[in-house]
Design an enzyme around this catalytic site. Sequence first.
Site, PDB file in Angstrom:
ATOM      1  N   GLU A 258       0.891  -1.169   0.000  1.00 58.34           N
ATOM      2  CA  GLU A 258       0.000   0.000   0.000  1.00 58.34           C
ATOM      3  C   GLU A 258       0.917   1.203   0.000  1.00 58.34           C
ATOM      4  O   GLU A 258       1.657   1.410   0.961  1.00 58.34           O
ATOM      5  CB  GLU A 258      -0.864   0.017   1.272  1.00 58.34           C
ATOM      6  CG  GLU A 258      -1.746  -1.185   1.464  1.00 58.34           C
ATOM      7  CD  GLU A 258      -2.831  -1.273   0.419  1.00 58.34           C
ATOM      8  OE1 GLU A 258      -3.153  -0.240  -0.203  1.00 58.34           O
ATOM      9  OE2 GLU A 258      -3.339  -2.377   0.214  1.00 58.34           O
ATOM     10  N   CYS A 297      -3.165   8.613   3.419  1.00 59.85           N
ATOM     11  CA  CYS A 297      -2.884   8.019   2.102  1.00 59.85           C
ATOM     12  C   CYS A 297      -4.049   8.235   1.151  1.00 59.85           C
ATOM     13  O   CYS A 297      -3.877   8.215  -0.059  1.00 59.85           O
ATOM     14  CB  CYS A 297      -2.605   6.540   2.263  1.00 59.85           C
ATOM     15  SG  CYS A 297      -3.879   5.677   3.187  1.00 59.85           S
TER      16      CYS A 297
HETATM   17  P1  NAP Z   1       8.331   5.118   4.331  1.00 57.12           P
HETATM   18  O1  NAP Z   1       9.405   6.049   4.634  1.00 57.12           O
HETATM   19  O2  NAP Z   1       8.356   4.408   3.037  1.00 57.12           O
HETATM   20  O3  NAP Z   1       8.304   4.066   5.523  1.00 57.12           O
HETATM   21  C1  NAP Z   1       7.351   3.068   5.572  1.00 57.12           C
HETATM   22  C2  NAP Z   1       7.821   1.970   6.484  1.00 57.12           C
HETATM   23  O4  NAP Z   1       8.926   1.300   5.884  1.00 57.12           O
HETATM   24  C3  NAP Z   1       8.304   2.451   7.827  1.00 57.12           C
HETATM   25  O5  NAP Z   1       7.899   1.548   8.830  1.00 57.12           O
HETATM   26  C4  NAP Z   1       9.813   2.427   7.654  1.00 57.12           C
HETATM   27  O6  NAP Z   1      10.485   2.290   8.878  1.00 57.12           O
HETATM   28  C5  NAP Z   1       9.945   1.182   6.826  1.00 57.12           C
HETATM   29  N1  NAP Z   1      11.232   1.031   6.178  1.00 57.12           N
HETATM   30  C6  NAP Z   1      11.980   1.976   5.571  1.00 57.12           C
HETATM   31  N2  NAP Z   1      13.105   1.415   5.095  1.00 57.12           N
HETATM   32  C7  NAP Z   1      13.055   0.103   5.404  1.00 57.12           C
HETATM   33  C8  NAP Z   1      13.935  -0.998   5.207  1.00 57.12           C
HETATM   34  N3  NAP Z   1      15.079  -0.858   4.567  1.00 57.12           N
HETATM   35  N4  NAP Z   1      13.565  -2.208   5.686  1.00 57.12           N
HETATM   36  C9  NAP Z   1      12.414  -2.376   6.338  1.00 57.12           C
HETATM   37  N5  NAP Z   1      11.549  -1.361   6.563  1.00 57.12           N
HETATM   38  C10 NAP Z   1      11.870  -0.140   6.105  1.00 57.12           C
HETATM   39  O7  NAP Z   1       6.903   5.812   4.419  1.00 57.12           O
HETATM   40  P2  NAP Z   1       6.357   6.783   5.559  1.00 57.12           P
HETATM   41  O8  NAP Z   1       7.087   8.059   5.442  1.00 57.12           O
HETATM   42  O9  NAP Z   1       6.326   6.111   6.889  1.00 57.12           O
HETATM   43  O10 NAP Z   1       4.857   6.968   5.122  1.00 57.12           O
HETATM   44  C11 NAP Z   1       4.446   7.923   4.184  1.00 57.12           C
HETATM   45  C12 NAP Z   1       4.097   7.268   2.900  1.00 57.12           C
HETATM   46  O11 NAP Z   1       3.231   6.169   3.126  1.00 57.12           O
HETATM   47  C13 NAP Z   1       3.351   8.175   1.955  1.00 57.12           C
HETATM   48  O12 NAP Z   1       3.899   8.062   0.687  1.00 57.12           O
HETATM   49  C14 NAP Z   1       1.932   7.616   1.944  1.00 57.12           C
HETATM   50  O13 NAP Z   1       1.247   7.799   0.745  1.00 57.12           O
HETATM   51  C15 NAP Z   1       2.147   6.191   2.215  1.00 57.12           C
HETATM   52  N6  NAP Z   1       0.977   5.603   2.869  1.00 57.12           N
HETATM   53  C16 NAP Z   1       0.212   4.755   2.139  1.00 57.12           C
HETATM   54  C17 NAP Z   1      -0.890   4.175   2.723  1.00 57.12           C
HETATM   55  C18 NAP Z   1      -1.735   3.222   1.945  1.00 57.12           C
HETATM   56  O14 NAP Z   1      -2.567   2.540   2.557  1.00 57.12           O
HETATM   57  N7  NAP Z   1      -1.585   3.115   0.659  1.00 57.12           N
HETATM   58  C19 NAP Z   1      -1.223   4.466   4.037  1.00 57.12           C
HETATM   59  C20 NAP Z   1      -0.429   5.350   4.743  1.00 57.12           C
HETATM   60  C21 NAP Z   1       0.681   5.915   4.135  1.00 57.12           C
HETATM   61  P3  NAP Z   1      11.243   3.548   9.563  1.00 57.12           P
HETATM   62  O15 NAP Z   1      10.220   4.512   9.920  1.00 57.12           O
HETATM   63  O16 NAP Z   1      11.901   2.922  10.718  1.00 57.12           O
HETATM   64  O17 NAP Z   1      12.201   4.076   8.544  1.00 57.12           O
END
Ligand code: NAP
Length: 680
Positions: A258, A297
């Site tokens: 997602e 999102c």
């Molecule tokens: P993100 O930076 O991509 O992080 C998402 C998750 O991935 C976090 O738990 C992050 O952990 C983890 N992560 C990052 N690098 C990783 C790695 N190498 N190995 C394992 N896990 C890793 O996204 P975000 O900033 O938290 O969220 C914002 C984004 O999420 C926006 O683009 C939004 O559109 C999207 N979103 C989508 C939905 C949906 O349902 N489609 C819902 C909510 C948000 P850390 O925080 O520890 O880095």
Amino acid sequence: MTKLDVSSFIGGSWIGPGDGARDIENAVTGHVMARAGNTNIDTQAMLAHARNIGGPALRAMTFHDRARMIKALALHLNEHKQALYDLSFSTGGTQNDHLIDIDGGIGTMFVFASKGRRELPDGHVFLDGDIEMLSKDGKFLCQHICTPLQGVAVHINAFNFPVWGMLEKLAPTLLAGVPAIVKPATATCHVAELAAKLMIESGHLPDGAVQFVAGGLGDTLDHLTCQDVVGFTGSADTAFMLRSAPHILKNSIRFIAEQDSLNASILGPDAVPGTPEFDLFIKEVQREMTAKAGQKCTAIRRILAPQAHVDAVIEALKQRLSKTVIGDPQAEGTRMGALVSNAQKKDVLKKAAILASEAERVFGDPDNFEINGADADAGAFLPPMLFHCADPDGAERIHDTEAFGPVSTIMGYRDLDHAIQTINRGEGSLVASVITHDPQVAREVAIGAGAFHGRLYFNNRDSMKGSTGHGSPMPHMIHGGPGRAGGGEEMGGVRGVMHYMQRTAVQGSPDFISAIGDKWVPGGLEIEGPAHPFTRTFGELQIGETIHTAPREITVEDIEHFAEFTGDTFYAHTDPDAAKRNPFFPDRVAHGYLLLSFAAGLFVEPNEGPVLANTGLDGLAFMKPVVAGDSIKVRLSVKNKTPRNQDYGEVRWHVTLSNQDDELVAEYELLTMVAHNRER
Ligand code: NAP
């Protein structure tokens, strides 16, 4: 100020932050308030604990046991939610934002708990669809079944909904019977940790069912197998990096993503200024831009209005947005809080600058806005920012840049086709909405845009009171979308549970299919009970327990009497010549309902007993007409049983009516409620 240590729950113990721990900032004050992460976590032991302890314990439970467990967890969280609200203010959210996150998450658990008991069996195997007959003699069949994966679900969540994001994945996973390792986004993992602690300490979860990792996952994903699932929510970049890892690809490890989404909302061509739809549109857009400071999102990123009404929409939005009080979420009057961190604020400003290359900012100056009760320079505050793009066809970045904050772009459309083409340029989104009072507009958008969006939301003056909002994914509906949105699906009721199960096509004889599915299929073993089945309690009845009745002849008098008595004097029952002219009938025929009534007369046991009520009838088909002189007999078999409460359960009977030549006349499933005890 003391810092919170956010712990991980691994192998049954809580482990505090250690090497590699990261700081977590209070979104409102900008101060470091907590730290999380420990690179010394034994990831292999964590996976083994889930697979060897949690999985078997969950799989030993039935779907109904697990549904009751989820309900107990939801009730426990509900009792303690004040603590979650209190801590959540540090993430920048307002009390209304907490309702979406915390109450929304708990509500999702309740829905899955209830669906689990109503739509899944009180057993271990889910039957997917009906049997398929593979041989002419009915002795070789196929049934698709679903059984829980025997590995672990690794949930990687985004920062914006630390509670909902965890629970909306956990509920279907646990219902499926699969243990989970939850890894929340570090920025808000202190809130997720509290929710996880409440659940783990409630005592409702078997050992190993849920583990929790604050901070990084280390090499966890490198040790997954074909029995494991990754459920990821976050940015497209992170999703791409994780899902394209050779180990994930090589082992075909399920990866549900997602991710980003450029959701759009269309003001219908009919919804001109002055209509209730116009006002509703303004309200929905303003709410989506400001709820959770736009960090949703599903938030509306692209606003489409008929070209002639773009100015009116901008004007109305400006007026509404200017009333949004921004500031400390706990200060009196604040309607929109802070973004989750200053890093997130920086990222939104960077993305807003990209939008500014193709659109003009018509509302919201990030360098000049009022803050209520907080230090503007320290907290991660931004005003709602509205952009106007005059040339949506020539623009590129408007359709591919997600500023994950209170930012949206308005553009005009020429006609509905143009609006549809424009929203589809997002290349796959979670949701698109249309505010219109014209059902034909809705139909055109559904057909033209459905394939690009995981959800379509239509609203107008008639539905607005009960509507759930453009941005609210409901547990009953799928949440996900194609392309840019990740290509994944979550929730959607029982559909969401299936992501954590394997579908298997099972071939064999009726006896085998009946035994595997705990559901009798025609041709399966017929069991002769010790007494009439209507005298037997819910617990005593066995799957496949069957009676065959004596035959009963149908007379002309029966047909005429039934016609006169009920008023059903349709010609096929009363006029032999007319009946013969009908291609389906050889002569005047017995009413189908007469046959059903006679069938009941043949199989019931009249005395007061455990059968309490007939609650319905499914799948009725009449196969062969019955004429005067024919006789019918009934076979009644226990097809399956579903406990309902302490007093009774539902018994589904398979019923066939056949004639004197053993030809099938009618078939249906009869639903009854049957008591657990004879005495009442
Ligand atoms: P993100 O930076 O991509 O992080 C998402 C998750 O991935 C976090 O738990 C992050 O952990 C983890 N992560 C990052 N690098 C990783 C790695 N190498 N190995 C394992 N896990 C890793 O996204 P975000 O900033 O938290 O969220 C914002 C984004 O999420 C926006 O683009 C939004 O559109 C999207 N979103 C989508 C939905 C949906 O349902 N489609 C819902 C909510 C948000 P850390 O925080 O520890 O880095």
